[in-house]
Design an enzyme around this catalytic site. Structure first.
Site, mmCIF file in Angstrom:
data_model
loop_
_atom_site.group_PDB
_atom_site.id
_atom_site.type_symbol
_atom_site.label_atom_id
_atom_site.label_comp_id
_atom_site.label_asym_id
_atom_site.label_seq_id
_atom_site.Cartn_x
_atom_site.Cartn_y
_atom_site.Cartn_z
ATOM 1 N N LYS A 127 -17.157 6.793 8.154
ATOM 2 C CA LYS A 127 -16.132 6.893 7.106
ATOM 3 C C LYS A 127 -14.938 7.712 7.593
ATOM 4 C CE LYS A 127 -18.106 7.894 3.229
ATOM 5 N NZ LYS A 127 -18.663 8.536 2.011
ATOM 6 N N LYS A 151 -24.339 15.630 6.196
ATOM 7 C CA LYS A 151 -24.741 15.546 4.779
ATOM 8 C C LYS A 151 -25.826 16.567 4.508
ATOM 9 C CE LYS A 151 -23.573 12.740 1.373
ATOM 10 N NZ LYS A 151 -22.320 11.972 1.353
HETATM 11 N N1 GLU Z 1 -19.692 13.353 -0.778
HETATM 12 C C1 GLU Z 1 -18.482 12.645 -0.551
HETATM 13 C C2 GLU Z 1 -18.735 11.434 0.315
HETATM 14 O O1 GLU Z 1 -19.815 10.904 0.345
HETATM 15 C C3 GLU Z 1 -17.353 13.532 -0.042
HETATM 16 C C4 GLU Z 1 -17.595 14.251 1.238
HETATM 17 C C5 GLU Z 1 -16.540 15.293 1.574
HETATM 18 O O2 GLU Z 1 -15.576 15.428 0.856
HETATM 19 O O3 GLU Z 1 -16.745 15.967 2.594
HETATM 20 O O4 GLU Z 1 -17.847 10.901 0.918
#
Ligand code: GLU
Length: 471
Positions: free
Chosen positions: A94, A106
């Site tokens: 991403k 994560k």
């Molecule tokens: N938890 C969100 C995601 O899955 C945001 C992660 C972030 O802002 O670091 O993209």
């Protein structure tokens, strides 16, 4: 067919499907795919009634090709290691798709937050942060958590406070976590960023006439029928921005069931109704659907899964009637469902692009924290003054004069929210057209998800090669 396949295996399958279109050595691909560090820990919680409970936590750093690593923390009763690994891997891909300079990570805590008091949640969150500090799994240049399913600004504030207390005098300490409340170093627009990003993604997708024609749709969002699964932070804001742009929210699904109204639902009214503890099924003026699953199979133009992974399988994919699936959640479509959607001509806008608005604005928040100044603070008045002078020059040259209201509207220096939103809009539009171009250049790439993984693999591979690790 893939009964024992874990979520991480599924992400690996998507990765391998895209890696086929590259000529990188297998060693490099294996290095990109694997999780670099996995930290699992248990700690005790003394509950309000005096009993002791063991809490299970994880933090996974998927890729150190760029630092810090970045990704949310999930509080859910069925969090497990392979899930956190999969979500961390998705973060790497991403971030690279939207050119946010982080590796993926994560975290997760295996609890149902509804079963704990705010004091207990605070103790859990602070202890979790201590555990991360102990092993060097958090820091503005190391690993930067953010909200995810079951967490929000409150938890991020506890994390920032705990980290700062343990690092007295560290100037950038507040950049150890994003998604913080505004008064604690947060940035304007972070709360709605993922939903807003989804909106920019679908608006861009719907602006390409040839793509819409292929789906039998007109361009634009006006009048498009939208089904949303999940009225959490992501689904709520995605629904709101789509509705404000003229789309009709024909159904909303939540844990306890779903409701439909062909004339349109207002996400905030439904949200307010549920907030008091009422079931979505008793929302006045809407028809209850027999199940949440039924909402996913409704006739509609745009379906937005914004809950959890594994919503579309080989079992229900053949019954999905949406023309476009906009993935707000991480991993809602299993690799067994994807070819079915392809065959049916459903356009899937994949999670690793579509929901990247959250981490994009997290990046802006982190930049704000490191620079210690609010976006727009230094330049806003200066820009406004320049624009006013330009208006004066136009008045002189044309002999017309603007009213003060016109002048105020035309000469407006951007504030923080304007800048954050425009940065997000630019990011989402560029990235979408990048994926579209990849498909145009490589007609053998079958869909947007494969194009997204391929784009990510190229970017991460290039970064490893620039490090001289894989010449
Ligand atoms: N938890 C969100 C995601 O899955 C945001 C992660 C972030 O802002 O670091 O993209």
């Amino acid at each position: 067919m893939h009964a024992t396949e874990s979520f991480f295996d599924q992400v690996t399958r998507y990765f391998n499907d895209a890696a086929r279109f590259t000529t990188y050595p297998e060693g490099l691909l294996a290095q990109i795919r694997c999780c670099n560090s996995i930290y699992r820990f248990d700690f005790p919680l003394r509950r309000a009634d005096g009993t002791i409970e063991v809490i299970h936590g994880w933090r996974v750093e998927h890729s150190h090709h760029k630092l810090p690593t970045k990704g949310g923390i999930r509080y859910a009763p069925d969090v497990h290691e392979e899930e956190v690994m999969a979500l961390a891997a998705l973060m790497t891909y991403k971030c690279s798709i939207v050119d946010v300079p982080y590796g993926g990570a994560k975290g997760g805590i295996k609890i149902d937050p509804k079963q704990y008091t705010a004091e207990e949640l605070e103790r859990i969150t602070r202890r979790y942060t201590h555990e991360l500090v102990k092993k060097n799994f958090i820091g503005p240049g190391i690993d930067v958590p953010a909200p995810d399913y079951g967490t929000g600004e409150r938890e991020m504030a506890w994390i920032a406070d705990t980290y700062s207390a343990l690092h007295p005098g560290q100037l950038d300490a507040i950049g150890c976590v994003t998604g913080k409340p505004l008064a604690q170093g947060g940035v304007n627009g972070r709360r709605e960023a993922t939903g807003r990003g989804l909106f920019y993604a679908i608006r861009e997708a719907c602006s390409h006439a040839e793509d819409m024609q292929a789906l039998g749709l007109t361009t634009g969002l006006e009048g498009k029928r939208v089904v949303v699964q999940g009225l959490g932070n992501v689904g709520y804001h995605a629904a709101r921005f789509c509705r404000e742009a003229g789309a009709i929210i024909v159904a909303i699904a939540e844990r306890e069931g779903a409701i439909t109204n062909p004339k349109g639902l207002h996400e905030d009214e439904v949200f307010q109704h549920r907030k008091g503890g009422a079931s979505i099924l008793t929302f006045p003026g809407a028809t209850p659907l027999p199940s949440t699953a039924a909402a996913l199979e409704m006739e509609c133009d745009i379906l937005i899964p914004a809950a959890l992974e594994n919503q579309f399988t080989a079992g229900n994919a053949p019954r999905v009637k949406a023309k476009i699936i906009l993935e707000g959640a991480n991993g809602p479509t299993t690799p067994d469902a994807d070819p079915i959607f392809r065959q049916k001509g459903v356009m899937v806008i994949p999670d690793i692009y579509a929901n990247a608005g959250g981490v994009t604005v997290s990046y802006f928040e982190w930049l704000k924290n490191l620079s210690h100044v609010r976006f727009g603070r230094i330049s806003k008045r200066h820009e406004e003054a320049n624009e006013r002078q330009m208006l004066k020059a136009i008045e002189l040259a044309t002999g017309t004069s603007f009213s003060e209201a016109q002048r105020a509207a035309l000469a407006k220096g951007p504030d923080e929210l304007d800048l954050v939103n425009s940065g997000l809009e630019e990011t989402m539009i560029n990235a979408y057209n990048g994926l579209r171009d990849t498909r145009k250049q490589h007609p053998e790439v079958p869909d947007l998800r494969t194009a997204a993984f391929l784009t990510a693999i190229h970017k991460v591979a290039r970064s490893y090669m620039e490090l001289g690790i894989f010449p």
